[in-house]
Motif scaffolding. Sequence first.
Motif, PDB file in Angstrom:
ATOM      1  N   ILE A   1       0.850  -1.200   0.000  1.00 60.42           N
ATOM      2  CA  ILE A   1       0.000   0.000   0.000  1.00 60.42           C
ATOM      3  C   ILE A   1       0.883   1.246   0.000  1.00 60.42           C
ATOM      4  O   ILE A   1       0.647   2.195  -0.761  1.00 60.42           O
ATOM      5  CB  ILE A   1      -0.949  -0.009   1.218  1.00 60.42           C
ATOM      6  CG1 ILE A   1      -2.027  -1.083   1.037  1.00 60.42           C
ATOM      7  CG2 ILE A   1      -1.619   1.366   1.386  1.00 60.42           C
ATOM      8  CD1 ILE A   1      -2.885  -1.316   2.276  1.00 60.42           C
TER       9      ILE A   1
ATOM     10  N   CYS B   1      -3.142   7.142   4.557  1.00 60.76           N
ATOM     11  CA  CYS B   1      -2.002   7.368   3.661  1.00 60.76           C
ATOM     12  C   CYS B   1      -2.356   8.351   2.555  1.00 60.76           C
ATOM     13  O   CYS B   1      -1.539   9.201   2.175  1.00 60.76           O
ATOM     14  CB  CYS B   1      -1.538   6.041   3.051  1.00 60.76           C
ATOM     15  SG  CYS B   1      -0.751   4.915   4.212  1.00 60.76           S
ATOM     16  N   ALA B   2      -3.590   8.240   2.034  1.00 62.30           N
ATOM     17  CA  ALA B   2      -4.027   9.129   0.955  1.00 62.30           C
ATOM     18  C   ALA B   2      -4.077  10.581   1.423  1.00 62.30           C
ATOM     19  O   ALA B   2      -3.625  11.496   0.711  1.00 62.30           O
ATOM     20  CB  ALA B   2      -5.394   8.688   0.450  1.00 62.30           C
TER      21      ALA B   2
ATOM     22  N   PHE C   1       1.485   4.445  -2.977  1.00 56.14           N
ATOM     23  CA  PHE C   1       1.517   5.894  -2.752  1.00 56.14           C
ATOM     24  C   PHE C   1       2.889   6.471  -3.099  1.00 56.14           C
ATOM     25  O   PHE C   1       2.981   7.634  -3.518  1.00 56.14           O
ATOM     26  CB  PHE C   1       1.126   6.209  -1.309  1.00 56.14           C
ATOM     27  CG  PHE C   1      -0.349   6.077  -1.061  1.00 56.14           C
ATOM     28  CD1 PHE C   1      -1.237   7.048  -1.517  1.00 56.14           C
ATOM     29  CD2 PHE C   1      -0.863   4.969  -0.412  1.00 56.14           C
ATOM     30  CE1 PHE C   1      -2.603   6.925  -1.322  1.00 56.14           C
ATOM     31  CE2 PHE C   1      -2.235   4.838  -0.207  1.00 56.14           C
ATOM     32  CZ  PHE C   1      -3.113   5.813  -0.663  1.00 56.14           C
TER      33      PHE C   1
ATOM     34  N   ILE D   1      -1.206  -7.418  -3.137  1.00 58.88           N
ATOM     35  CA  ILE D   1      -2.297  -7.045  -2.232  1.00 58.88           C
ATOM     36  C   ILE D   1      -3.479  -8.001  -2.403  1.00 58.88           C
ATOM     37  O   ILE D   1      -4.053  -8.493  -1.423  1.00 58.88           O
ATOM     38  CB  ILE D   1      -2.730  -5.583  -2.467  1.00 58.88           C
ATOM     39  CG1 ILE D   1      -1.659  -4.619  -1.942  1.00 58.88           C
ATOM     40  CG2 ILE D   1      -4.069  -5.281  -1.791  1.00 58.88           C
ATOM     41  CD1 ILE D   1      -1.892  -3.175  -2.312  1.00 58.88           C
TER      42      ILE D   1
ATOM     43  N   CYS E   1      -7.411  -2.172   6.423  1.00 59.81           N
ATOM     44  CA  CYS E   1      -6.631  -1.771   5.248  1.00 59.81           C
ATOM     45  C   CYS E   1      -7.243  -0.545   4.568  1.00 59.81           C
ATOM     46  O   CYS E   1      -6.512   0.327   4.077  1.00 59.81           O
ATOM     47  CB  CYS E   1      -6.523  -2.934   4.266  1.00 59.81           C
ATOM     48  SG  CYS E   1      -5.488  -4.289   4.868  1.00 59.81           S
TER      49      CYS E   1
ATOM     50  N   THR F   1      -5.334   2.925   4.194  1.00 56.57           N
ATOM     51  CA  THR F   1      -5.196   3.511   2.857  1.00 56.57           C
ATOM     52  C   THR F   1      -5.702   4.953   2.836  1.00 56.57           C
ATOM     53  O   THR F   1      -5.064   5.831   2.235  1.00 56.57           O
ATOM     54  CB  THR F   1      -5.972   2.668   1.825  1.00 56.57           C
ATOM     55  OG1 THR F   1      -5.476   1.322   1.843  1.00 56.57           O
ATOM     56  CG2 THR F   1      -5.821   3.240   0.427  1.00 56.57           C
TER      57      THR F   1
END
Length: 244
Positions: free
Chosen positions: A64, A141-142, A68, A87, A134, A138
């Motif tokens: 993941i 992180c985004a 990014f 993934i 997850c 995610t």
Amino acid sequence: MDAGVGLQEEDVEESWTMLSWFASSLMVFGGALPYVPQYQEIQRSSNTEGFSTRVCLVLLIANILRIFFWIGKQFELTLLLQSVVMILTMFAMLHLCCAVQSTNRVSTKQHRLSELDLNYFWKWSLFEDYLLFCFGFTVLCAVVTLLLLDSAVFVETLGSLALLFEAMLGLPQLLQNFSNRSTKGMSVKMVLLWTAGDVFKTTYFVLNSSPAQFWVCGSAQILIDVAILFQVLLYNQDTRIKLG
């Protein structure tokens, strides 16, 4: 004469294109292939004791983060596709493990992500909880990537973290072997296959001028593989070394 040379160059170029395509395909799917027999074995035996879902955690986080990293610093599409395939593979393994454990569970007590109990982190009963974790990771992180995308330091750090997680995948096995003074269940052939795969991967990174994080990660994995190989040779020196 010129026509013959032209045809020869065309054949060489076509052969190189085919070789490049094969190497790229191997990079995309090669990492997931070892989990196919493991998946089949769990299905056959209805037993998940030989597989640690912590492997899924490490690889999901690593890949993941790598996606990014690609957004911030676009490298080969092959490596992005490799992350997507890995993934999906880890989700397939988690889904199977949850299904098998649900079938074998004696107690009706289930552990859920919503309980926020650290003692059961990544030991949840339902596959949906792993998906939810997850998804949350995610989204986090985004948001962070969106805010810091213009920072070269952040992007490089993101890549380093992603590949650091992946590079350390073999470290628990190395430490376990050292602690137990045993490599039971491992063979020279198996470790050599691991090493060959990591050598191929690292060579691919270097030849394709991938970001430095990739070949550093590959080099670290090779060093860990070699250390495990020495353990197999050392701990089995008084016994017959298994070859398969």
